[in-house]
Design a protein around this motif. Structure first.
Motif, short mmCIF file in Angstrom:
data_model
loop_
_atom_site.label_atom_id
_atom_site.label_comp_id
_atom_site.label_asym_id
_atom_site.label_seq_id
_atom_site.Cartn_x
_atom_site.Cartn_y
_atom_site.Cartn_z
N ASP A 53 -184.93 -1.32 -70.72
CA ASP A 53 -186.20 -1.60 -70.06
C ASP A 53 -186.08 -2.45 -68.79
O ASP A 53 -187.09 -2.82 -68.21
CB ASP A 53 -187.14 -2.33 -71.04
CG ASP A 53 -187.50 -1.45 -72.24
OD1 ASP A 53 -187.66 -0.23 -72.05
OD2 ASP A 53 -187.59 -1.98 -73.36
N GLY A 54 -184.87 -2.76 -68.38
CA GLY A 54 -184.70 -3.53 -67.15
C GLY A 54 -184.59 -5.02 -67.40
O GLY A 54 -184.95 -5.52 -68.48
N LEU A 55 -184.12 -5.72 -66.39
CA LEU A 55 -183.89 -7.16 -66.54
C LEU A 55 -185.18 -7.93 -66.80
O LEU A 55 -185.18 -8.93 -67.52
CB LEU A 55 -183.21 -7.70 -65.27
CG LEU A 55 -182.63 -9.10 -65.35
CD1 LEU A 55 -181.47 -9.15 -66.33
CD2 LEU A 55 -182.18 -9.57 -63.96
N GLY A 56 -186.28 -7.48 -66.21
CA GLY A 56 -187.55 -8.17 -66.39
C GLY A 56 -188.02 -8.20 -67.82
O GLY A 56 -188.87 -9.04 -68.19
N ALA A 57 -187.51 -7.29 -68.64
CA ALA A 57 -187.94 -7.23 -70.04
C ALA A 57 -187.19 -8.23 -70.91
O ALA A 57 -187.57 -8.43 -72.08
CB ALA A 57 -187.73 -5.81 -70.59
N MET A 121 -172.15 -1.69 -61.50
CA MET A 121 -173.57 -1.73 -61.13
C MET A 121 -174.31 -0.46 -61.52
O MET A 121 -175.52 -0.48 -61.74
CB MET A 121 -173.69 -2.01 -59.63
CG MET A 121 -173.47 -3.46 -59.30
SD MET A 121 -173.40 -3.83 -57.53
CE MET A 121 -171.66 -3.57 -57.22
N ARG A 122 -173.59 0.65 -61.62
CA ARG A 122 -174.24 1.89 -62.05
C ARG A 122 -174.35 1.95 -63.57
O ARG A 122 -175.33 2.46 -64.11
CB ARG A 122 -173.46 3.10 -61.53
CG ARG A 122 -173.46 3.20 -60.01
CD ARG A 122 -172.84 4.48 -59.52
NE ARG A 122 -173.75 5.61 -59.65
CZ ARG A 122 -173.46 6.85 -59.25
NH1 ARG A 122 -172.27 7.11 -58.75
NH2 ARG A 122 -174.35 7.81 -59.39
N ASP A 123 -173.33 1.42 -64.26
CA ASP A 123 -173.37 1.41 -65.72
C ASP A 123 -174.39 0.42 -66.25
O ASP A 123 -175.01 0.64 -67.30
CB ASP A 123 -171.99 1.06 -66.29
CG ASP A 123 -170.98 2.18 -66.13
OD1 ASP A 123 -171.39 3.30 -65.78
OD2 ASP A 123 -169.77 1.93 -66.35
N ARG A 124 -174.54 -0.70 -65.54
CA ARG A 124 -175.50 -1.74 -65.93
C ARG A 124 -176.46 -1.93 -64.76
O ARG A 124 -176.29 -2.82 -63.92
CB ARG A 124 -174.78 -3.07 -66.22
CG ARG A 124 -173.74 -2.99 -67.33
CD ARG A 124 -174.38 -2.79 -68.70
NE ARG A 124 -173.41 -2.94 -69.77
CZ ARG A 124 -173.70 -2.84 -71.06
NH1 ARG A 124 -174.95 -2.61 -71.43
NH2 ARG A 124 -172.76 -2.98 -71.98
N PRO A 125 -177.50 -1.09 -64.66
CA PRO A 125 -178.37 -1.10 -63.48
C PRO A 125 -179.02 -2.45 -63.19
O PRO A 125 -179.42 -2.71 -62.05
CB PRO A 125 -179.44 -0.05 -63.83
CG PRO A 125 -178.76 0.86 -64.81
CD PRO A 125 -177.85 -0.02 -65.61
N TRP A 126 -179.12 -3.30 -64.19
CA TRP A 126 -179.74 -4.61 -64.02
C TRP A 126 -178.78 -5.64 -63.44
O TRP A 126 -179.20 -6.73 -63.04
CB TRP A 126 -180.25 -5.12 -65.38
CG TRP A 126 -179.26 -4.96 -66.49
CD1 TRP A 126 -179.17 -3.92 -67.37
CD2 TRP A 126 -178.16 -5.84 -66.82
NE1 TRP A 126 -178.11 -4.10 -68.24
CE2 TRP A 126 -177.47 -5.27 -67.92
CE3 TRP A 126 -177.72 -7.05 -66.31
CZ2 TRP A 126 -176.36 -5.87 -68.50
CZ3 TRP A 126 -176.60 -7.66 -66.88
CH2 TRP A 126 -175.94 -7.07 -67.96
N PHE A 127 -177.49 -5.32 -63.39
CA PHE A 127 -176.48 -6.31 -63.00
C PHE A 127 -176.79 -6.93 -61.64
O PHE A 127 -176.77 -8.16 -61.48
CB PHE A 127 -175.10 -5.65 -62.98
CG PHE A 127 -173.98 -6.56 -62.58
CD1 PHE A 127 -173.34 -7.35 -63.52
CD2 PHE A 127 -173.56 -6.64 -61.25
CE1 PHE A 127 -172.30 -8.20 -63.16
CE2 PHE A 127 -172.52 -7.48 -60.88
CZ PHE A 127 -171.90 -8.26 -61.83
N ALA A 128 -177.07 -6.10 -60.66
CA ALA A 128 -177.30 -6.61 -59.31
C ALA A 128 -178.68 -7.25 -59.15
O ALA A 128 -178.96 -7.83 -58.11
CB ALA A 128 -177.13 -5.49 -58.29
N ASP A 129 -179.52 -7.13 -60.17
CA ASP A 129 -180.83 -7.80 -60.12
C ASP A 129 -180.72 -9.29 -60.44
O ASP A 129 -181.67 -10.05 -60.20
CB ASP A 129 -181.80 -7.14 -61.11
CG ASP A 129 -182.17 -5.72 -60.70
OD1 ASP A 129 -182.11 -5.43 -59.49
OD2 ASP A 129 -182.50 -4.91 -61.58
#
Length: 264
Positions: A53-57, A121-129
């Motif tokens: 659900d993304g880093l915000g979750a 960064m592609r495997d963990r899309p939230w990493f760069a956030d």
């Protein structure tokens, strides 16, 4: 915090709490049921939420709920969400480091380093956030830095030069990693992959982008290069690899100059 401190040296007190946790420099509280939770469990649960659900979750309460514990239970292990983000970031950097290549293949090893950094960064899309708050300080992140330095182990470069090149390669990887991550997200949300090449907008742009207002862009648009209209005629191939090759060319030219100076 209820945890007892295990800081081996006074200088470690300057490190953020999450960094100390990543190095195992903080003893866990003995309060509560023995072994009810662990930091790896908490980090794994937080990463699963971020993946879905993304880093915000990610919140302390949601992580606790996913593990079947109260939020206060987590605070016996991790002081804050900020500390948790540091631990998540470090866990994402726990990637395999390949064996050394021969000295003559330093370019190929640098290429491996950049590709692996993009993959994080592609495997963990939230990493760069997660905002960059300091130089790399956690163990797995520093292993990747160490790998970057390994690519230059026998090159005629000083320590500052080596670190500058690691920063250059990492910056390139981060730029394209975020770009590719965003493209992945858009495609997953239903966007057409062709929208990123712009092929579907070629004719419209030819009508809108004229030489009076865009004297330098207009010929590029009308040639089809801007929207990859004539992809088969593209002499440079993939933009990412083309840029990486030019980056490596620049490093090689610099090294050759250093070698010539050493022979004078």
């Amino acid at each position: 915090m209820e945890n007892g401190e295990d800081r081996d040296h006074p200088s470690l007190q300057n490190l953020p709490n999450g960094v100390l946790l990543s190095w195992g420099k903080i003893k866990q509280s003995k309060r509560g049921p023995k072994g009810e939770l662990s930091i790896p469990q908490i980090v794994e649960a937080a990463m699963a939420i971020a993946d879905k659900d993304g880093l915000g979750a990610v919140s302390m309460s949601r992580v606790a709920q996913s593990l079947g514990f109260t939020t206060m239970s987590l605070y016996r292990y991790v002081n804050s969400k900020e500390d948790l983000l540091i631990l998540m970031q470090d866990a994402a950097c726990d990637i395999p480091i390949p064996p050394e290549r021969p000295d003559s293949e330093w370019r190929e090893e640098m290429r491996d380093f950049v590709h692996a950094s993009v993959k994080v960064m592609r495997d963990r899309p939230w990493f760069a956030d997660i905002p960059i708050m300091s130089v790399p300080l956690t163990p797995n992140n520093l292993r990747i830095v160490d790998w970057g330095l390994r690519t230059m182990r026998n090159l005629p470069l000083g320590e500052y030069e080596k670190m500058s090149f690691v920063l250059l390669l990492s910056g390139y990887a981060r730029h394209f990693g975020i770009l590719m991550r965003d493209m992945d997200r858009a495609v997953q949300a239903g966007a057409s992959p062709e929208s990123f090449s712009g092929q579907g907008y070629t004719e419209a742009l030819k009508q809108l982008v004229g030489p009076d207002r865009y004297p330098y862009l207009s010929p590029i648009v009308h040639s089809g290069a801007y929207t990859e209209e004539n992809r088969d005629d593209n002499p440079i191939g993939d933009d990412f690899e083309f840029g990486l090759d030019r980056l490596l060319d620049g490093i090689e030219l610099y090294i050759e100059g250093k070698r010539r100076m050493g022979q004078e």
